[in-house]
Design a protein around this motif. Structure first.
Motif, mmCIF file in Angstrom:
data_model
loop_
_atom_site.group_PDB
_atom_site.id
_atom_site.type_symbol
_atom_site.label_atom_id
_atom_site.label_comp_id
_atom_site.label_asym_id
_atom_site.label_seq_id
_atom_site.Cartn_x
_atom_site.Cartn_y
_atom_site.Cartn_z
ATOM 1 N N HIS A 1 -36.865 12.372 -32.676
ATOM 2 C CA HIS A 1 -36.445 11.150 -33.355
ATOM 3 C C HIS A 1 -35.578 11.504 -34.567
ATOM 4 O O HIS A 1 -35.655 12.610 -35.099
ATOM 5 C CB HIS A 1 -37.652 10.338 -33.822
ATOM 6 N N VAL A 2 -34.787 10.522 -35.016
ATOM 7 C CA VAL A 2 -33.870 10.733 -36.132
ATOM 8 C C VAL A 2 -34.071 9.622 -37.156
ATOM 9 O O VAL A 2 -34.113 8.435 -36.797
ATOM 10 C CB VAL A 2 -32.398 10.728 -35.660
ATOM 11 N N LEU A 3 -34.173 10.007 -38.420
ATOM 12 C CA LEU A 3 -34.250 9.043 -39.515
ATOM 13 C C LEU A 3 -32.957 9.085 -40.304
ATOM 14 O O LEU A 3 -32.492 10.158 -40.698
ATOM 15 C CB LEU A 3 -35.425 9.380 -40.442
ATOM 16 N N VAL A 4 -32.383 7.910 -40.532
ATOM 17 C CA VAL A 4 -31.164 7.782 -41.333
ATOM 18 C C VAL A 4 -31.498 6.925 -42.543
ATOM 19 O O VAL A 4 -32.056 5.831 -42.401
ATOM 20 C CB VAL A 4 -30.020 7.129 -40.526
ATOM 21 N N CYS A 5 -31.195 7.402 -43.717
ATOM 22 C CA CYS A 5 -31.451 6.631 -44.933
ATOM 23 C C CYS A 5 -30.305 6.855 -45.897
ATOM 24 O O CYS A 5 -30.021 7.998 -46.282
ATOM 25 C CB CYS A 5 -32.772 7.050 -45.570
#
Length: 270
Positions: free
Chosen positions: A50-54
């Motif tokens: 999974h990838v988190l973008v913030c």
């Protein structure tokens, strides 16, 4: 390691960059190029399911979600795109392998369906699962989306229903069991333990941060060390993998780039 001067924009329209993207193996997508000259990519089948973008305002989170989702779609994946602003991902409307939802009722129902699809995939034999298209779940503005889902569930929840929104529960289940089901979440936001049940660095193998505060950096990426100085260049941020932070210029793909590439790749190559 010596830093390399990067262009202020990495445009998908550049033939050499597009060729590099199209040469990526299935399940791998190019995020951008780092200041040490290396290609920074996410490999969903390795250690980054999974990838988190913030990002802060203008940091490019929508562009990153669009670029990554488009690359996986080009490789044959299907996508569920949750666009609570309703206008951030208009490129996805009408594409045959994308389910685009914007209003809260539609997002709720789509996530409940996701929970059922996750269970179905987990019951498949390995050979049948390998033949099932990868499913990308892209969640734009996740904090606001989860808030709206909670309020929506409170409004319609019956006395015998669980207190937790089944939509939020399905998203959390996808994060925990997604690797085994070929379901991968690309999430734009700042998840908390109270919402998703774990620290962000336990759920996401790749984090993409730009223009975030020191507090947000330490919450999301404590192993990566002190907060770097913010960079105001469009698309410039840091990719955190294996506890290391890489300053990176992200790929710029417009809505038109994506639609043309996915619907008429021969035209996009000219």
């Amino acid at each position: 390691m010596k830093k390399t001067a990067l262009p202020t924009m990495l445009s998908f329209a550049a033939a050499d960059l597009r060729e590099q993207i199209e040469a990526m193996p299935e399940g791998t997508a190019l995020i951008g190029i780092s200041t040490d000259g290396r290609a920074i990519a996410v490999d969903l089948d390795a250690d980054c399911p999974h990838v988190l973008v913030c990002t802060g305002a203008g940091g490019g989170s929508t562009t990153v979600l669009r670029s990554l989702t488009a690359q996986f779609l080009h490789q044959g994946a299907h996508a569920l795109l949750l666009d609570s602003k309703r206008i951030s991902h208009l490129w996805a409307r009408g594409l045959p392998t994308v389910t685009h939802r914007g209003n809260v009722a539609g997002i709720h129902d789509a996530l409940v369906d996701l929970g059922e699809e996750l269970a179905r995939r987990l019951d498949l034999a390995e050979t049948d699962l390998d033949a099932t298209p990868r499913l990308i779940v892209s969640v734009d503005s996740a904090n606001g989306t989860l808030h709206h889902l909670t309020r929506y569930w409170e409004k319609f929840r019956g006395t015998d229903d669980p207190r937790t929104s089944p939509a939020a529960a399905a998203l959390e289940a996808a994060l925990w069991a997604g690797r085994a089901a070929r379901v991968h979440v690309l999430l734009d936001g700042t998840p908390t333990i109270s919402v998703l049940g774990a620290a962000p660095h336990e759920l996401f193998g790749t984090l993409i941060l730009a223009r975030v505060s020191a507090t947000t950096w330490q919450h999301l990426a404590p192993p990566a060390g002190p907060t770097p100085k913010p960079n105001r260049l469009t698309g410039r941020g840091h990719v955190i993998q294996h506890g290391e932070a890489y300053e990176t210029q992200a790929i710029w793909m417009t809505d038109a780039d994506v639609v043309t590439w996915l619907t008429d790749p021969d035209d996009a190559a000219r």
